[in-house]
Write a protein that holds these residues in place. Structure first.
Motif, PDB file in Angstrom:
ATOM      1  N   ALA A   1       0.836  -1.201   0.000  1.00 31.31           N
ATOM      2  CA  ALA A   1       0.000   0.000   0.000  1.00 31.31           C
ATOM      3  C   ALA A   1       0.868   1.247   0.000  1.00 31.31           C
ATOM      4  N   TYR A   2       1.892   1.240   0.842  1.00 30.81           N
ATOM      5  CA  TYR A   2       2.792   2.392   0.913  1.00 30.81           C
ATOM      6  C   TYR A   2       3.445   2.652  -0.443  1.00 30.81           C
ATOM      7  N   GLU A   3       3.964   1.613  -1.073  1.00 32.64           N
ATOM      8  CA  GLU A   3       4.624   1.771  -2.375  1.00 32.64           C
ATOM      9  C   GLU A   3       3.667   2.345  -3.417  1.00 32.64           C
ATOM     10  N   ASN A   4       2.431   1.874  -3.423  1.00 33.92           N
ATOM     11  CA  ASN A   4       1.453   2.377  -4.391  1.00 33.92           C
ATOM     12  C   ASN A   4       1.040   3.810  -4.097  1.00 33.92           C
ATOM     13  N   LEU A   5       0.901   4.166  -2.834  1.00 33.89           N
ATOM     14  CA  LEU A   5       0.572   5.548  -2.481  1.00 33.89           C
ATOM     15  C   LEU A   5       1.713   6.499  -2.826  1.00 33.89           C
ATOM     16  N   VAL A   6       2.945   6.093  -2.557  1.00 36.48           N
ATOM     17  CA  VAL A   6       4.104   6.923  -2.910  1.00 36.48           C
ATOM     18  C   VAL A   6       4.160   7.128  -4.420  1.00 36.48           C
ATOM     19  N   ALA A   7       3.879   6.076  -5.183  1.00 37.71           N
ATOM     20  CA  ALA A   7       3.871   6.210  -6.640  1.00 37.71           C
ATOM     21  C   ALA A   7       2.813   7.210  -7.088  1.00 37.71           C
TER      22      ALA A   7
END
Length: 98
Positions: free
Chosen positions: A13-19
């Motif tokens: 989730a974090y990786e997708n939000l940062v993207a």
């Protein structure tokens, strides 16, 4: 703005939000986490929004988050995860209030 994190993000989730943030695809400046409807039959809310006078603002792992102060108890401890096969975010409350 508070540094205490009432919610958490899975690594996916974090990786997708940062993207989304890096690509400028957040339509509003904050990620909103909350509840809609009653506490017994309510559903979680996750979306992008503006901050209101009723919100508490958090910076959680570099992600700007707002939670309505009146809903904080109901989302406390929630983990936001991302399921790549469904291409979506999910909210998991490990110990729901009964």
């Amino acid at each position: 703005m508070s540094n205490n994190s009432p919610i958490s993000f899975s690594s996916a989730a974090y990786e997708n939000l940062v993207a989304l943030v890096q690509q400028g695809k957040m339509p509003e400046p904050f990620l909103r986490v909350g509840m809609r409807g009653g506490t017994c039959g309510g559903t979680y809310v996750l979306g992008f929004d503006q901050k209101t006078e009723f919100d508490e603002e958090y910076l959680i792992q570099e992600i700007p988050v707002v939670i309505d102060k009146r809903q904080l108890l109901f989302v406390l401890g929630t983990e936001i995860s991302f399921e790549p096969s469904a291409n979506g975010f999910y909210l998991h409350k490990p110990n729901p209030i009964s």
